[in-house]
Write a protein that holds these residues in place. Structure first.
Motif, PDB file in Angstrom:
ATOM      1  N   LYS A  67     -39.275  78.787   9.164  1.00  0.00           N
ATOM      2  CA  LYS A  67     -37.926  78.339   8.826  1.00  0.00           C
ATOM      3  C   LYS A  67     -37.022  79.539   8.535  1.00  0.00           C
ATOM      4  CE  LYS A  67     -35.612  74.726   6.166  1.00  0.00           C
ATOM      5  NZ  LYS A  67     -35.315  73.953   7.382  1.00  0.00           N
ATOM      6  N   ILE A  68     -37.563  80.532   7.854  1.00  0.00           N
ATOM      7  CA  ILE A  68     -36.801  81.759   7.596  1.00  0.00           C
ATOM      8  C   ILE A  68     -36.525  82.503   8.899  1.00  0.00           C
ATOM      9  CG2 ILE A  68     -36.924  84.045   6.532  1.00  0.00           C
ATOM     10  CD1 ILE A  68     -38.367  82.799   4.175  1.00  0.00           C
ATOM     11  N   CYS A  69     -37.546  82.613   9.739  1.00  0.00           N
ATOM     12  CA  CYS A  69     -37.404  83.355  10.995  1.00  0.00           C
ATOM     13  C   CYS A  69     -36.469  82.665  11.979  1.00  0.00           C
ATOM     14  CB  CYS A  69     -38.777  83.564  11.635  1.00  0.00           C
ATOM     15  SG  CYS A  69     -39.846  84.705  10.720  1.00  0.00           S
ATOM     16  N   ASP A  70     -36.332  81.356  11.879  1.00  0.00           N
ATOM     17  CA  ASP A  70     -35.393  80.646  12.760  1.00  0.00           C
ATOM     18  C   ASP A  70     -33.959  81.098  12.509  1.00  0.00           C
ATOM     19  OD1 ASP A  70     -37.378  79.234  13.996  1.00  0.00           O
ATOM     20  OD2 ASP A  70     -37.150  77.421  12.774  1.00  0.00           O
ATOM     21  N   THR A  71     -33.682  81.522  11.281  1.00  0.00           N
ATOM     22  CA  THR A  71     -32.348  82.022  10.955  1.00  0.00           C
ATOM     23  C   THR A  71     -32.255  83.520  11.186  1.00  0.00           C
ATOM     24  OG1 THR A  71     -32.178  80.322   9.242  1.00  0.00           O
ATOM     25  CG2 THR A  71     -30.566  82.089   9.168  1.00  0.00           C
ATOM     26  N   ALA A  72     -33.320  84.235  10.893  1.00  0.00           N
ATOM     27  CA  ALA A  72     -33.332  85.705  11.046  1.00  0.00           C
ATOM     28  C   ALA A  72     -33.700  86.083  12.473  1.00  0.00           C
ATOM     29  CB  ALA A  72     -34.307  86.323  10.051  1.00  0.00           C
ATOM     30  N   THR A  73     -32.865  85.708  13.405  1.00  0.00           N
ATOM     31  CA  THR A  73     -33.187  85.919  14.817  1.00  0.00           C
ATOM     32  C   THR A  73     -33.132  87.388  15.232  1.00  0.00           C
ATOM     33  OG1 THR A  73     -30.872  85.435  15.341  1.00  0.00           O
ATOM     34  CG2 THR A  73     -32.432  83.613  15.503  1.00  0.00           C
ATOM     35  N   VAL A  74     -32.439  88.223  14.469  1.00  0.00           N
ATOM     36  CA  VAL A  74     -32.344  89.634  14.851  1.00  0.00           C
ATOM     37  C   VAL A  74     -33.573  90.433  14.413  1.00  0.00           C
ATOM     38  CG1 VAL A  74     -29.829  89.580  14.712  1.00  0.00           C
ATOM     39  CG2 VAL A  74     -31.154  90.310  12.726  1.00  0.00           C
ATOM     40  N   ILE A  75     -34.445  89.823  13.608  1.00  0.00           N
ATOM     41  CA  ILE A  75     -35.647  90.512  13.142  1.00  0.00           C
ATOM     42  C   ILE A  75     -36.698  90.490  14.242  1.00  0.00           C
ATOM     43  CG2 ILE A  75     -37.463  90.549  11.400  1.00  0.00           C
ATOM     44  CD1 ILE A  75     -34.735  91.211  10.298  1.00  0.00           C
ATOM     45  N   SER A  76     -37.144  91.668  14.643  1.00  0.00           N
ATOM     46  CA  SER A  76     -38.132  91.775  15.715  1.00  0.00           C
ATOM     47  C   SER A  76     -39.515  91.332  15.234  1.00  0.00           C
ATOM     48  CB  SER A  76     -38.186  93.223  16.208  1.00  0.00           C
ATOM     49  OG  SER A  76     -39.195  93.398  17.167  1.00  0.00           O
ATOM     50  N   ASN A  77     -40.152  90.434  16.003  1.00  0.00           N
ATOM     51  CA  ASN A  77     -41.507  89.968  15.699  1.00  0.00           C
ATOM     52  C   ASN A  77     -41.597  89.446  14.268  1.00  0.00           C
ATOM     53  OD1 ASN A  77     -44.159  89.389  16.235  1.00  0.00           O
ATOM     54  ND2 ASN A  77     -44.898  91.487  15.971  1.00  0.00           N
ATOM     55  N   CYS A  78     -40.677  88.557  13.930  1.00  0.00           N
ATOM     56  CA  CYS A  78     -40.519  88.079  12.545  1.00  0.00           C
ATOM     57  C   CYS A  78     -41.787  87.405  12.023  1.00  0.00           C
ATOM     58  CB  CYS A  78     -39.327  87.122  12.475  1.00  0.00           C
ATOM     59  SG  CYS A  78     -38.994  86.470  10.827  1.00  0.00           S
ATOM     60  N   ASP A  79     -42.361  86.492  12.778  1.00  0.00           N
ATOM     61  CA  ASP A  79     -43.521  85.740  12.291  1.00  0.00           C
ATOM     62  C   ASP A  79     -44.680  86.649  11.905  1.00  0.00           C
ATOM     63  OD1 ASP A  79     -42.482  83.168  12.411  1.00  0.00           O
ATOM     64  OD2 ASP A  79     -42.911  82.974  14.542  1.00  0.00           O
ATOM     65  N   ALA A  80     -44.858  87.743  12.630  1.00  0.00           N
ATOM     66  CA  ALA A  80     -45.990  88.632  12.357  1.00  0.00           C
ATOM     67  C   ALA A  80     -45.676  89.690  11.310  1.00  0.00           C
ATOM     68  CB  ALA A  80     -46.433  89.316  13.652  1.00  0.00           C
TER      69      ALA A  80
ATOM     70  N   ALA B  33     -38.612  87.714   0.649  1.00  0.00           N
ATOM     71  CA  ALA B  33     -39.082  87.932   2.017  1.00  0.00           C
ATOM     72  C   ALA B  33     -38.844  89.401   2.368  1.00  0.00           C
ATOM     73  CB  ALA B  33     -38.352  87.032   2.997  1.00  0.00           C
ATOM     74  N   THR B  34     -39.860  90.056   2.907  1.00  0.00           N
ATOM     75  CA  THR B  34     -39.738  91.486   3.217  1.00  0.00           C
ATOM     76  C   THR B  34     -40.065  91.753   4.680  1.00  0.00           C
ATOM     77  OG1 THR B  34     -42.039  92.012   2.625  1.00  0.00           O
ATOM     78  CG2 THR B  34     -40.382  92.099   0.860  1.00  0.00           C
ATOM     79  N   TYR B  35     -39.512  92.858   5.173  1.00  0.00           N
ATOM     80  CA  TYR B  35     -39.742  93.309   6.548  1.00  0.00           C
ATOM     81  C   TYR B  35     -39.716  94.829   6.548  1.00  0.00           C
ATOM     82  CZ  TYR B  35     -38.793  94.188  11.514  1.00  0.00           C
ATOM     83  OH  TYR B  35     -38.841  94.642  12.809  1.00  0.00           O
ATOM     84  N   ASP B  36     -40.724  95.445   7.169  1.00  0.00           N
ATOM     85  CA  ASP B  36     -40.821  96.905   7.193  1.00  0.00           C
ATOM     86  C   ASP B  36     -40.158  97.463   8.444  1.00  0.00           C
ATOM     87  OD1 ASP B  36     -42.145  96.673   4.833  1.00  0.00           O
ATOM     88  OD2 ASP B  36     -44.133  97.150   5.634  1.00  0.00           O
TER      89      ASP B  36
END
Length: 211
Positions: free
Chosen positions: A101-114, A166-169
């Motif tokens: 659900k978060i990744c559906d909005t954060a479409t610019v994040i590369s490989n969000c689910d992983a 929610a974090t992303y490196d």
């Protein structure tokens, strides 16, 4: 006397011819030199271009990185509504489904689910929540610091306090940026985060988030 005058005239004519030839030679030599001056611009650009493109690339990557963090924050706030209103509890939403659900909005994040790590913690009050929420630097991949991912999925009950992280490196492309912006993995990556703390609405109890 006439012979001397003639010889003098011949010398004058010879001198004039020599001067003309000299002028022609000077012009023929000067023209290539003038043309060679055009290459100065190319040499100067070759010296400045690497610095210029480095600065432009660094500015672009920094802007994209900050925009990605903004998108992450917006996505977390949007997903929090699903929890705050009790819809996530009623539906028994799992941690994987909530991340989607978060990744559906954060479409610019590369490989969000992983690559995105989500941690949601609930407590009876904000005072209790404040002592339970980990630093966002400790939510995500463990690069040897021994902190673990701190991933959690507790949506909380009616009127409970909830913290959603929610974090992303971010992997740097331009050199030297990591020296200034890196904060994880030996300062070679930057951990971006979206953080939102809220209180659930007084919805009917009876449901809970799935594992």
């Amino acid at each position: 006397m006439g012979l001397e005058i003639r010889r003098g005239m011949e010398r004058d004519e010879a001198n004039m011819i020599i001067e003309k030839i000299a002028k022609l030679l000077r012009r023929s030599v000067a023209r290539p030199i003038a043309r060679n001056e055009d290459g100065v611009t190319a040499i100067e650009f070759a010296m400045i271009a690497p610095v210029f493109f480095f600065l432009m690339g660094s500015l672009m990557e920094t802007g994209i990185m900050l925009f990605a963090e903004y998108v992450m924050q917006t996505s977390v706030q949007e997903a929090a509504r699903f929890v705050r209103t009790g819809q996530a509890q009623t539906a028994g939403t799992t941690s994987a489904a909530f991340k989607t659900k978060i990744c559906d909005t954060a479409t610019v994040i590369s490989n969000c689910d992983a690559r995105v790590t989500v941690s949601m913690i609930s407590r009876a009050s904000f005072a209790q929540l404040a002592t339970a929420v980990p630093s966002y630097l400790n939510v995500g991949s463990d690069y040897g610091a021994g902190t673990g991912s701190n991933a959690s999925h507790s949506c909380g009950n009616s009127e409970q306090a909830v913290a959603l992280i929610a974090t992303y490196d971010w992997d740097f492309t331009m050199p030297l940026l990591a020296n200034h912006f890196g904060n994880v993995d030996g300062d070679t990556k930057r951990r971006l985060a979206g953080i939102y703390m809220f209180q659930n609405e007084p919805f009917p109890t009876g449901g809970a988030c799935g594992a």
